[in-house]
Design an enzyme around this catalytic site. Structure first.
Site, PDB file in Angstrom:
ATOM      1  N   ASP A  46      -0.691  13.904  -0.353  1.00 42.73           N
ATOM      2  CA  ASP A  46       0.751  13.680  -0.257  1.00 42.73           C
ATOM      3  C   ASP A  46       1.098  12.336  -0.896  1.00 42.73           C
ATOM      4  O   ASP A  46       0.693  11.282  -0.397  1.00 42.73           O
ATOM      5  CB  ASP A  46       1.196  13.694   1.204  1.00 42.73           C
ATOM      6  CG  ASP A  46       2.704  13.574   1.277  1.00 42.73           C
ATOM      7  OD1 ASP A  46       3.382  14.545   0.919  1.00 42.73           O
ATOM      8  OD2 ASP A  46       3.218  12.489   1.627  1.00 42.73           O
ATOM      9  N   TYR A  51       5.797   5.097  -3.101  1.00 41.06           N
ATOM     10  CA  TYR A  51       4.612   4.492  -2.470  1.00 41.06           C
ATOM     11  C   TYR A  51       3.939   3.501  -3.433  1.00 41.06           C
ATOM     12  O   TYR A  51       3.044   2.763  -3.043  1.00 41.06           O
ATOM     13  CB  TYR A  51       3.605   5.560  -2.001  1.00 41.06           C
ATOM     14  CG  TYR A  51       4.173   6.556  -1.002  1.00 41.06           C
ATOM     15  CD1 TYR A  51       5.371   6.294  -0.325  1.00 41.06           C
ATOM     16  CD2 TYR A  51       3.541   7.767  -0.743  1.00 41.06           C
ATOM     17  CE1 TYR A  51       5.909   7.219   0.570  1.00 41.06           C
ATOM     18  CE2 TYR A  51       4.068   8.688   0.154  1.00 41.06           C
ATOM     19  CZ  TYR A  51       5.255   8.416   0.798  1.00 41.06           C
ATOM     20  OH  TYR A  51       5.773   9.327   1.678  1.00 41.06           O
ATOM     21  N   LYS A  79       7.130  13.206  -4.897  1.00 45.02           N
ATOM     22  CA  LYS A  79       8.534  13.235  -4.474  1.00 45.02           C
ATOM     23  C   LYS A  79       9.418  12.457  -5.444  1.00 45.02           C
ATOM     24  O   LYS A  79       9.058  11.359  -5.864  1.00 45.02           O
ATOM     25  CB  LYS A  79       8.671  12.618  -3.073  1.00 45.02           C
ATOM     26  CG  LYS A  79       7.654  13.163  -2.076  1.00 45.02           C
ATOM     27  CD  LYS A  79       7.821  12.658  -0.670  1.00 45.02           C
ATOM     28  CE  LYS A  79       6.636  13.050   0.185  1.00 45.02           C
ATOM     29  NZ  LYS A  79       5.571  12.051   0.233  1.00 45.02           N
ATOM     30  N   HIS A 112      12.904  13.435  -2.073  1.00 43.86           N
ATOM     31  CA  HIS A 112      12.317  12.621  -1.002  1.00 43.86           C
ATOM     32  C   HIS A 112      13.274  12.408   0.170  1.00 43.86           C
ATOM     33  O   HIS A 112      12.896  12.481   1.327  1.00 43.86           O
ATOM     34  CB  HIS A 112      11.876  11.271  -1.586  1.00 43.86           C
ATOM     35  CG  HIS A 112      10.854  10.558  -0.777  1.00 43.86           C
ATOM     36  ND1 HIS A 112       9.915   9.720  -1.336  1.00 43.86           N
ATOM     37  CD2 HIS A 112      10.598  10.522   0.552  1.00 43.86           C
ATOM     38  CE1 HIS A 112       9.145   9.230  -0.381  1.00 43.86           C
ATOM     39  NE2 HIS A 112       9.545   9.699   0.770  1.00 43.86           N
TER      40      HIS A 112
HETATM   41  N1  LIG Z   1       8.677  12.247   3.271  1.00 44.73           N
HETATM   42  C1  LIG Z   1       8.814  11.063   3.826  1.00 44.73           C
HETATM   43  O1  LIG Z   1       9.897  10.442   3.845  1.00 44.73           O
HETATM   44  C2  LIG Z   1       7.625  10.446   4.489  1.00 44.73           C
HETATM   45  C3  LIG Z   1       7.825   9.420   5.426  1.00 44.73           C
HETATM   46  C4  LIG Z   1       6.704   8.901   6.080  1.00 44.73           C
HETATM   47  C5  LIG Z   1       5.444   9.399   5.767  1.00 44.73           C
HETATM   48  N2  LIG Z   1       5.280  10.382   4.811  1.00 44.73           N
HETATM   49  C6  LIG Z   1       3.919  10.893   4.440  1.00 44.73           C
HETATM   50  O2  LIG Z   1       3.214  11.214   5.639  1.00 44.73           O
HETATM   51  C7  LIG Z   1       2.007  10.448   5.692  1.00 44.73           C
HETATM   52  C8  LIG Z   1       1.626  10.178   7.155  1.00 44.73           C
HETATM   53  O3  LIG Z   1       2.645   9.488   7.867  1.00 44.73           O
HETATM   54  P1  LIG Z   1       2.541   7.922   8.233  1.00 44.73           P
HETATM   55  O4  LIG Z   1       1.727   7.241   7.188  1.00 44.73           O
HETATM   56  O5  LIG Z   1       3.929   7.469   8.522  1.00 44.73           O
HETATM   57  O6  LIG Z   1       1.835   7.843   9.634  1.00 44.73           O
HETATM   58  P2  LIG Z   1       0.609   8.514  10.422  1.00 44.73           P
HETATM   59  O7  LIG Z   1      -0.252   9.310   9.519  1.00 44.73           O
HETATM   60  O8  LIG Z   1       1.227   9.174  11.619  1.00 44.73           O
HETATM   61  O9  LIG Z   1      -0.134   7.214  10.938  1.00 44.73           O
HETATM   62  C9  LIG Z   1      -0.823   6.349  10.077  1.00 44.73           C
HETATM   63  C10 LIG Z   1      -1.331   5.188  10.897  1.00 44.73           C
HETATM   64  O10 LIG Z   1      -2.304   5.673  11.836  1.00 44.73           O
HETATM   65  C11 LIG Z   1      -3.559   4.991  11.607  1.00 44.73           C
HETATM   66  N3  LIG Z   1      -4.607   5.999  11.809  1.00 44.73           N
HETATM   67  C12 LIG Z   1      -5.060   6.929  10.928  1.00 44.73           C
HETATM   68  N4  LIG Z   1      -6.052   7.667  11.471  1.00 44.73           N
HETATM   69  C13 LIG Z   1      -6.232   7.197  12.732  1.00 44.73           C
HETATM   70  C14 LIG Z   1      -7.116   7.533  13.784  1.00 44.73           C
HETATM   71  N5  LIG Z   1      -8.016   8.505  13.633  1.00 44.73           N
HETATM   72  N6  LIG Z   1      -7.019   6.843  14.947  1.00 44.73           N
HETATM   73  C15 LIG Z   1      -6.104   5.855  15.104  1.00 44.73           C
HETATM   74  N7  LIG Z   1      -5.235   5.478  14.150  1.00 44.73           N
HETATM   75  C16 LIG Z   1      -5.294   6.145  12.964  1.00 44.73           C
HETATM   76  C17 LIG Z   1      -3.494   4.479  10.175  1.00 44.73           C
HETATM   77  O11 LIG Z   1      -4.279   3.295  10.000  1.00 44.73           O
HETATM   78  P3  LIG Z   1      -5.535   3.249   8.952  1.00 44.73           P
HETATM   79  O12 LIG Z   1      -5.024   3.608   7.585  1.00 44.73           O
HETATM   80  O13 LIG Z   1      -5.974   1.825   9.068  1.00 44.73           O
HETATM   81  O14 LIG Z   1      -6.538   4.222   9.476  1.00 44.73           O
HETATM   82  C18 LIG Z   1      -2.010   4.133  10.058  1.00 44.73           C
HETATM   83  O15 LIG Z   1      -1.738   2.875  10.641  1.00 44.73           O
HETATM   84  C19 LIG Z   1       2.361   9.203   4.851  1.00 44.73           C
HETATM   85  O16 LIG Z   1       1.229   8.436   4.476  1.00 44.73           O
HETATM   86  C20 LIG Z   1       3.095   9.840   3.700  1.00 44.73           C
HETATM   87  O17 LIG Z   1       2.187  10.424   2.766  1.00 44.73           O
HETATM   88  C21 LIG Z   1       6.358  10.923   4.190  1.00 44.73           C
END
Ligand SMILES: NC(=O)c1ccc[n+]([C@@H]2O[C@H](COP(=O)([O-])OP(=O)(O)OC[C@H]3O[C@@H](n4cnc5c(N)ncnc54)[C@H](OP(=O)(O)O)[C@@H]3O)[C@@H](O)[C@H]2O)c1
Length: 322
Positions: A46, A51, A79, A112
């Protein structure tokens, strides 16, 4: 435990149910993360222009395509950023994304956000009237942008029911995917039901409770930890499984090798475990990603109502659908 499950989109394309998120993966981290992920079985990535790390993802892709995986066996989403909503900017931005990634097609391209910014050569331009806000472009409607996207493999992101209904009514073309924030504190049941009815695949972002500093991550909730202990799983695996139980794809982000690997290992929740995890959201409605609340040196407020959240009631602007 199992891994490697696929779901089918309305186009009949297969989308791997678990993907790697890359938002806030810092330079030098994301190249490594993508390489590790692909070597360990991830096939769904993704990505997004905003980003600001797609060139690094491209370097990682060079290391694994075709030696580890054929391009056609990867599912790559990117996106369209807000500054390219005007129809004449849509295809050039797609081409720029492809150039950054060093590939010649995407599997999915999403709008996006349902919000347009001015096309100034910068991804984000600060408002001249208010230095605490981003500049908005109030001219192009969602339908204008959607019409320019229609020739491409397309979906949307952060679109609500009325946004989707509006672009579909005006064009007859339904998005294949809506990528939305979804986790036990924001289950979005109405949107999930609507998308199911219209054969729109959902991808859940921030499944672990977000990537923003200073917020309690859902992995740290005691109910999640208790189910994890019972299943011999990690709390993150339980939260990914909660999304899988609901039938959509899930894109946890990590840059740490052990987490990239374990997040991809699927566990299965019983109905009872699913209900326990769902219960943490009762009376705790939390949307982490509400741009009107952005307030950091890099992320200024977007003065527009996107989701009809309480915090957005004070917004000056509304989304222009048609
Ligand atoms: N379309 C949109 O507007 C939009 C918005 C937000 C996100 N997204 C996409 O969705 C993806 C995921 O969402 P997100 O990045 O907001 O948050 P998330 O995946 O819910 O959480 C990421 C956080 O959790 C930590 N983490 C990962 N694996 C873990 C584990 N096994 N145990 C404990 N903590 C853990 C990561 O740290 P470490 O990296 O240090 O492990 C990071 O701080 C994004 O990266 C992006 O690609 C899209």
């Amino acid at each position: 435990m199992s891994d490697g499950k696929y779901l089918t989109l309305s186009t009949n394309a297969k989308i791997p149910q678990i993907g790697l998120g890359t938002w806030l993966s810092k330079p030098h981290e994301v190249e490594n993360a993508v390489e590790i992920a692909v070597r360990n079985g991830y096939r769904h990535l993704d990505l997004a222009m905003i980003y600001k790390n797609q060139d690094e993802v491209g370097r990682a892709l060079k290391k694994v395509v075709p030696s580890v995986v054929k391009r056609e066996d990867l599912f790559i989403t990117s996106k369209l950023w807000n500054c390219s909503h005007r129809p004449e900017h849509v295809e050039p931005e797609l081409n720029e994304t492809l150039k950054q990634l060093g590939i010649d097609y995407l599997d999915l391209y999403l709008v996006h956000w349902p919000v347009a910014f001015p096309h100034t050569g910068q991804l984000i331009t600060i408002s001249e009237e208010n230095p605490n806000e981003v500049a908005l472009d109030l001219e192009p409607s969602l339908v204008d942008t959607w019409k320019a996207m229609i020739a491409l493999p397309i979906g949307v992101s952060n679109f609500s029911i009325k946004h989707i209904q509006g672009i579909a009514d005006a064009t007859g073309v339904w998005p294949v995917v809506d990528q939305i924030e979804a986790h036990p504190l924001l289950p979005q049941d109405d949107l999930v039901a609507f998308c199911k009815e219209h054969n729109i695949h959902l991808t859940a972002y921030s499944p672990l409770g977000n990537n923003l500093a200073g917020k309690l991550k859902i992995v740290d909730y005691p109910e999640v930890q208790a189910v994890a202990t019972k299943l011999g799983a990690t709390p993150a695996q339980v939260l990914v499984a909660w999304g899988v139980y609901r039938g959509y794809s899930v894109i946890p982000k990590s840059v740490q090798e052990s987490r990239i690997k374990s997040n991809f290992q699927q566990v299965t929740l019983s109905k009872e475990d699913y209900d326990t995890i769902s219960s943490i959201g009762h009376n705790k409605h939390t949307r982490f990603n509400t741009p009107i609340t952005y307030n950091t040196p890099n992320d200024k407020k977007w003065d527009i109502n996107i989701f009809d959240e309480e915090a957005e009631k004070s917004a000056t602007h509304q989304i222009k659908i048609i």
